[in-house]
Motif scaffolding. Structure first.
Motif, mmCIF file in Angstrom:
data_model
loop_
_atom_site.group_PDB
_atom_site.id
_atom_site.type_symbol
_atom_site.label_atom_id
_atom_site.label_comp_id
_atom_site.label_asym_id
_atom_site.label_seq_id
_atom_site.Cartn_x
_atom_site.Cartn_y
_atom_site.Cartn_z
ATOM 1 N N ASN A 170 -0.416 10.445 1.689
ATOM 2 C CA ASN A 170 -1.487 11.131 2.408
ATOM 3 C C ASN A 170 -1.761 12.480 1.746
ATOM 4 O OD1 ASN A 170 -3.106 12.504 4.353
ATOM 5 N ND2 ASN A 170 -2.213 11.247 5.990
ATOM 6 N N SER A 205 0.727 3.354 12.094
ATOM 7 C CA SER A 205 0.128 4.606 11.622
ATOM 8 C C SER A 205 0.281 5.762 12.609
ATOM 9 C CB SER A 205 -1.363 4.391 11.358
ATOM 10 O OG SER A 205 -2.042 4.016 12.549
ATOM 11 N N ASN A 232 1.786 5.147 5.210
ATOM 12 C CA ASN A 232 1.157 5.833 4.080
ATOM 13 C C ASN A 232 1.294 7.355 4.120
ATOM 14 O OD1 ASN A 232 0.335 3.311 3.169
ATOM 15 N ND2 ASN A 232 -1.716 3.488 4.057
ATOM 16 N N ASN A 291 -8.021 10.069 5.362
ATOM 17 C CA ASN A 291 -9.274 10.664 5.812
ATOM 18 C C ASN A 291 -9.015 11.607 6.977
ATOM 19 O OD1 ASN A 291 -10.766 9.063 3.973
ATOM 20 N ND2 ASN A 291 -10.736 7.360 5.416
ATOM 21 N N ASN A 325 -5.643 10.414 8.834
ATOM 22 C CA ASN A 325 -5.177 9.061 9.135
ATOM 23 C C ASN A 325 -4.495 8.410 7.944
ATOM 24 O OD1 ASN A 325 -7.230 8.107 7.439
ATOM 25 N ND2 ASN A 325 -8.594 7.543 9.131
ATOM 26 N N GLN A 326 -4.102 7.133 8.128
ATOM 27 C CA GLN A 326 -3.321 6.442 7.099
ATOM 28 C C GLN A 326 -4.089 6.225 5.806
ATOM 29 O OE1 GLN A 326 -4.461 5.100 9.881
ATOM 30 N NE2 GLN A 326 -5.010 2.932 9.662
ATOM 31 N N ALA A 327 -5.430 6.322 5.866
ATOM 32 C CA ALA A 327 -6.255 6.200 4.662
ATOM 33 C C ALA A 327 -6.433 7.540 3.969
ATOM 34 C CB ALA A 327 -7.615 5.608 5.016
#
Length: 555
Positions: free
Chosen positions: A192, A222, A188, A393, A389-391
């Motif tokens: 990002n 990740s 991701n 965040n 991170n991959q989310a």
């Protein structure tokens, strides 16, 4: 069914199963790194490097006075074709090792070994069999990455520790530099928010997955995303990386589902690819010492800078004028405790981990190398390192995987500020900038470097030519470009005055066009150029036995 019939049926079934099982064994494939004896007959030559290297790659060598050698030449295509004819699948070729990565059955491997130009296989055995499932990951597989944690604060601490905030204030952020990240995947990263500026500016110049042999890298592990975000993010108020202005190549070499020596081979191939792109800095937050197959495990004695494949590959990468930055390892609290490969490579900047107070992180692997060299080289914040991170965040993580990209980012921006330096001079400056340089330890190496300290080292030891006072510090060469002139003039600087200087002029292929000894007793010296010297880029080296000065000359 009678007893005799039942017995006959069981016999036939058992025979059939054994036959099928035998066929499956015969057809089972594994990956091997096939070593070749020579490059005889290759159509590639060192005087036409753009047939296999980018112009940026050629220019990087030229700036540093690095000649092309036969190691840079691609593998002979005829050899590759003959290997394919055995039925084996060819995955990649290696210029530096002069090898071919194949997937082959035992029958195909026997046919390959019989070819006259084949010298053998690396390690004399398979690099990897079938991929292990995620449920069967070993401790070695699980511990090789950094350990994610919650967000403990902003990125200011990790940036200030290296003096990167002052570096940014001076306008140095890695702009114009190309950094290759060799890792396990970049899940991701393309969505990002902290990395969005790079994508909108199209500064992610290439991606490639050397595990799957495909271009996409955004759906795998990740870990690489975390590393990338530490180095390159620009999310004001949350996370800013030291080299947010650089361009990046994202290369997947690590299979997170298993740990095998195959990953050393894919790292080698990816590093060669990075070289061909014209990469300036490689970051690799990976390390190898234990594998799923215990027979493949390395010992501490192997961490000697010359044994493991990935260590040799890292040194070859450095020899092309790139800088390799590697994590020291997360084994400091384990029975192993020492650095892992390729951190043991002589030319590599191996990075240990500290916390925000500069205290050593307990997991940070220690040195020295098995042959007694200082390792790790330097340290940066690897405990509660802020990342995205991959989310998307902003959080924090632990590991030398996360201290390495901070140093790699510092290296890229520092080199931007000192473009006259060679790769090894940059490495020397970073080491000498460490706050423990005078008294290195197995835990900290040379300590924590800063941009300001590295700059002072560069000014004191590697002053740019033509800088300082009314008289140049070292030397000025003119005319440059040469144009139709038949001679070069060297105006000697203060540090050359009265000394004997060995002067050599070479082209990018390493061919010597002029070589002579000059006494710098006069303000300037004249060098007559060969009449047959063609147009192109040249490297002028001046060596007075105290230091080597390098200038690019255009004809």
């Amino acid at each position: 069914m009678t007893g005799n019939q039942r017995g006959k049926w069981l016999f036939v079934a058992m025979f059939t199963w054994l036959f099928m099982w035998s066929g499956m064994v015969q057809a089972q494939t594994a990956k091997y790194l096939v070593l070749l004896k020579d490059k005889t007959g290759t159509p590639f030559t060192t005087d036409k490097p753009t047939a296999y290297l980018s112009q940026r790659s050629v220019d990087r060598r030229s700036r540093q006075g690095i000649a092309l050698t036969s190691r840079d030449l691609p593998v002979n295509p005829s050899y590759v074709s003959q290997i394919r004819q055995t039925g084996a699948k060819v995955w990649y070729t290696s210029r530096w090792l002069n090898a071919v990565l194949v997937e082959a059955t035992s029958v195909q491997l026997t046919a390959i070994r019989a070819l006259s130009f084949v010298a053998g296989t690396e390690f004399n055995r398979a690099l990897s069999n079938a991929r292990l499932s995620a449920e069967k990951q070993t401790t070695a597989t699980q511990q090789k990455f950094g350990m994610d944690a919650y967000n403990y604060g902003a990125s200011l601490s990790q940036i200030q520790m290296l003096g990167a905030d002052a570096m940014h204030d001076q306008g140095y952020n890695g702009k114009g530099m190309l950094v290759a990240i060799l890792d396990a995947g970049f899940l991701n990263s393309n969505t990002n928010p902290a990395l969005s500026t790079l994508f909108s500016d199209k500064r992610v110049v290439v991606t490639y997955d050397f595990v799957k042999n495909e271009t996409s890298v955004y759906e795998d592990h990740s870990h690489g995303n975390n590393v990338f975000s530490i180095m390159a993010s620009f999310k004001e108020g949350s996370l800013i990386g030291p080299a947010y202005g650089a361009s990046y190549a994202l290369l997947r070499t690590e299979d997170d589902n298993s740990e095998s020596r195959l990953e050393e081979a894919t790292w080698l191939i990816a590093a060669e690819y990075a070289d061909s792109l014209g990469t300036d800095v490689i970051n690799t937050s990976l390390g190898y010492n234990q594998f799923d197959n215990e027979a493949d495990d390395y010992t501490y004695a192997d961490m000697n800078g010359k044994t493991t494949l990935i260590t040799r590959a890292a040194d070859w990468a450095s020899a092309t004028g790139m800088i390799v930055v590697a994590s020291a390892g997360n084994e400091g609290a384990s029975a192993w405790k020492y650095i892992s490969a390729p951190a043991d490579a002589d030319a590599v900047l191996a990075v240990g981990a500290v916390g925000s107070t500069k205290a050593l992180a307990s997991f940070s692997s220690i040195g020295p190398s098995a042959d007694g060299r200082v390792k790790p080289d330097v340290c940066a914040q690897g405990f509660s390192t802020v990342l995205s991170n991959q989310a998307g965040n902003v959080t924090a993580g632990n590991g030398t995987s996360y201290s390495a990209p901070l140093i790699a980012g510092l290296v890229a921006a520092f080199w931007q500020s000192q473009p006259q330096l060679t790769a090894m001079q940059v490495v020397d400056c970073i080491r000498r900038a460490g706050d423990r340089f005078a008294s290195p330890t197995p835990q900290y190496g040379y300590g924590i470097p800063t941009f300001a300290a590295a700059t002072e080292v560069a000014r004191a030891k590697y002053l740019p030519m033509g800088v300082g006072g009314n008289k140049p510090t070292e030397a000025i060469v003119f005319p440059n470009p040469v144009g139709n002139a038949n001679a070069l003039q060297i105006q000697w600087g203060a540090e050359f005055t009265g000394k004997k200087v060995e002067v050599a002029l070479t082209d990018v292929a390493g061919r010597v066009w002029l070589q002579q000894s000059v006494m710098a007793n006069e303000p300037s010296s004249k060098l007559t150029l060969p009449t047959a010297m063609p147009q192109g880029s040249y490297v002028l080296k001046m060596n007075d036995n105290e230091r080597v000065r390098v200038l690019k000359v255009i004809k």
